[in-house]
Design a protein around this motif. Structure first.
Motif, PDB file in Angstrom:
ATOM      1  N   HIS A  42       9.886  35.430  52.055  1.00  0.00           N
ATOM      2  CA  HIS A  42       8.823  36.379  51.740  1.00  0.00           C
ATOM      3  C   HIS A  42       7.622  35.984  52.604  1.00  0.00           C
ATOM      4  O   HIS A  42       7.535  34.852  53.056  1.00  0.00           O
ATOM      5  N   GLN A  44       3.331  36.184  53.107  1.00  0.00           N
ATOM      6  CA  GLN A  44       2.009  36.486  52.542  1.00  0.00           C
ATOM      7  C   GLN A  44       0.987  36.592  53.676  1.00  0.00           C
ATOM      8  O   GLN A  44       0.857  35.678  54.486  1.00  0.00           O
ATOM      9  N   GLU A 236      -6.734  29.003  50.254  1.00  0.00           N
ATOM     10  CA  GLU A 236      -5.514  29.534  49.638  1.00  0.00           C
ATOM     11  C   GLU A 236      -5.771  29.945  48.202  1.00  0.00           C
ATOM     12  O   GLU A 236      -6.666  29.420  47.544  1.00  0.00           O
ATOM     13  N   GLY A 237      -4.948  30.842  47.706  1.00  0.00           N
ATOM     14  CA  GLY A 237      -4.958  31.162  46.279  1.00  0.00           C
ATOM     15  C   GLY A 237      -6.190  31.911  45.805  1.00  0.00           C
ATOM     16  O   GLY A 237      -6.662  31.704  44.696  1.00  0.00           O
ATOM     17  N   GLU A 239      -7.951  34.719  44.155  1.00  0.00           N
ATOM     18  CA  GLU A 239      -7.520  35.728  43.172  1.00  0.00           C
ATOM     19  C   GLU A 239      -8.631  36.675  42.737  1.00  0.00           C
ATOM     20  O   GLU A 239      -8.356  37.715  42.141  1.00  0.00           O
ATOM     21  N   GLN A 256      -6.251  33.621  51.903  1.00  0.00           N
ATOM     22  CA  GLN A 256      -4.917  34.028  51.508  1.00  0.00           C
ATOM     23  C   GLN A 256      -4.924  34.052  49.988  1.00  0.00           C
ATOM     24  O   GLN A 256      -5.541  33.182  49.373  1.00  0.00           O
ATOM     25  N   GLY A 257      -4.290  35.052  49.389  1.00  0.00           N
ATOM     26  CA  GLY A 257      -4.243  35.047  47.928  1.00  0.00           C
ATOM     27  C   GLY A 257      -3.885  36.389  47.345  1.00  0.00           C
ATOM     28  O   GLY A 257      -3.866  37.407  48.049  1.00  0.00           O
ATOM     29  N   TYR A 258      -3.598  36.367  46.034  1.00  0.00           N
ATOM     30  CA  TYR A 258      -3.152  37.560  45.332  1.00  0.00           C
ATOM     31  C   TYR A 258      -4.169  38.695  45.419  1.00  0.00           C
ATOM     32  O   TYR A 258      -3.806  39.866  45.357  1.00  0.00           O
ATOM     33  N   ALA A 261      -3.126  40.117  48.930  1.00  0.00           N
ATOM     34  CA  ALA A 261      -1.703  40.469  48.909  1.00  0.00           C
ATOM     35  C   ALA A 261      -0.862  39.306  48.405  1.00  0.00           C
ATOM     36  O   ALA A 261      -1.172  38.149  48.677  1.00  0.00           O
ATOM     37  N   ARG A 262       0.193  39.630  47.679  1.00  0.00           N
ATOM     38  CA  ARG A 262       1.168  38.628  47.246  1.00  0.00           C
ATOM     39  C   ARG A 262       2.188  38.410  48.353  1.00  0.00           C
ATOM     40  O   ARG A 262       2.300  39.234  49.247  1.00  0.00           O
ATOM     41  N   PRO A 263       2.925  37.322  48.293  1.00  0.00           N
ATOM     42  CA  PRO A 263       4.041  37.175  49.229  1.00  0.00           C
ATOM     43  C   PRO A 263       5.043  38.306  48.974  1.00  0.00           C
ATOM     44  O   PRO A 263       5.258  38.670  47.817  1.00  0.00           O
ATOM     45  N   MET A 264       5.593  38.914  50.040  1.00  0.00           N
ATOM     46  CA  MET A 264       6.512  40.041  49.849  1.00  0.00           C
ATOM     47  C   MET A 264       7.639  40.001  50.879  1.00  0.00           C
ATOM     48  O   MET A 264       7.502  39.391  51.928  1.00  0.00           O
TER      49      MET A 264
END
Ligand code: C2E
Ligand code: CA
Ligand code: CA
Ligand code: CA
Length: 279
Positions: A42, A44, A236-237, A239, A256-258, A261-264
């Motif tokens: 996945h 991210q 990272e992370g 939210e 990077q973080g929800y 975008a989430r890992p997909m």
């Protein structure tokens, strides 16, 4: 004393056997997983904090085991490292990430960098640089579109040897990142021994255990210090919008973080990229 020891052992035996059985089941399921094509990557997105453009993606392994169902990457990586299976699995991750990113670049006509997590065991193999060189040559991914993420513990194992290896990787054009910064030794000083490009701040560095954001002056001073060492800083992370604004004010470079975008899976990432570029 001897008898007491034996009694104690008997007493704990069932629990220990259960833990050992669970671990054994994981290991037994993991051995054929590569051959059965049970792994998937996945991705991210990683985003520039000033422009909010996507600048890269991180490849994260996913395992859907025929025997055990979905297994968390943390558990999978721990068993893989213990058993040495991390070497073939890590090689697969590296090649798959390069191959898929090359395809992505070809289809979308824009450059994107992929970050691949590399464990200490992989870095300790004598042939690691050759493995990276081969992955790039076989897939045609430009070297500067690959970034290797290493943890602090992988770096400090054998500093002269590791520093020489990282120089070889850098000579290829590959970017180097230190992952999970803030969870281990947390000094910036030792990083001067290596030519690192990127520092990835662990979520716990910015967000404390009670959920509150760390002191602004502390984070800002840290980012300034990293910049003075020519390191770019990724958080990272992320939210919440509150954390995002905080990081922007602290002069952090990328996030990077929800929240973003989430890992997909690759297909979902491609659709997300198209939407993000249009919007
Ligand atoms: P990591 O390298 O620190 O990766 C970031 C982890 O944070 C990922 O967990 C990701 O899904 C998660 N994450 C992303 N955004 C957020 C957010 O906003 N909030 C929160 N709470 N979490 C977020 P994941 O995918 O479960 O991976 C866990 C760890 O497993 C990774 O941590 C990495 O250490 C390891 N790992 C994953 N894939 C690989 C791999 O291919 N090779 C190696 N050696 N390790 C890997
Ligand atoms: Ca990582
Ligand atoms: Ca990390
Ligand atoms: Ca982590």
């Amino acid at each position: 004393a001897k008898r007491a020891g034996r009694n104690r052992y008997r007493f704990f035996e069932p629990a220990m056997t259960l833990a050992a059985q669970a671990r054994m089941a994981l290991e037994m399921a993991l051995r054929p997983a590569l051959a059965r094509a049970e792994f998937e990557l996945h991705y991210q997105p990683r985003i520039d904090l000033r422009t909010m453009n996507v600048v890269g993606i991180e490849a994260l392994i996913r395992w859907n085991s025929a025997d055990l169902g979905r297994v968390s990457p943390g558990e999978l990586i721990a068993i893989a490292e213990e058993t040495g299976l991390i070497l073939p699995i890590g090689r697969w991750v590296l090649n798959e990430a390069c191959r898929q990113t090359r395809g992505l670049i070809d289809r979308h006509g824009r450059t994107i960098r992929v970050s691949v997590n590399v464990s200490a065991r992989q870095l300790a193999q004598p042939g690691f640089v050759d493995e990276v060189r081969a992955a790039l040559a076989d897939t045609g991914l430009p070297a500067d579109c690959l970034e290797v993420e290493l943890t602090e513990s992988a770096l400090i194992e054998d500093i002269p040897r590791t520093a020489a290896m990282l120089d070889e990787l850098r000579a290829l054009g590959v970017k180097l990142a230190v992952d999970d910064f803030g969870t281990g030794y947390s000094g910036l000083a030792y990083l001067r021994r290596f030519h690192i490009d990127v520092l990835k701040l662990d979520r716990s560095f910015v967000l404390q255990a009670d959920g509150r954001i760390s002191a602004f002056d502390f984070i800002k001073a840290f980012v300034d210090m990293a910049h003075a060492l020519k390191l770019s800083v990724v958080a990272e992370g992320v939210e919440t919008a509150e954390v995002l604004d905080f990081l922007r004010a602290a002069d952090c470079d990328e996030v990077q973080g929800y929240l973003m975008a989430r890992p997909m899976p690759l297909l979902a990432l491609e659709a997300w990229l198209v939407a993000a570029t249009e919007g």
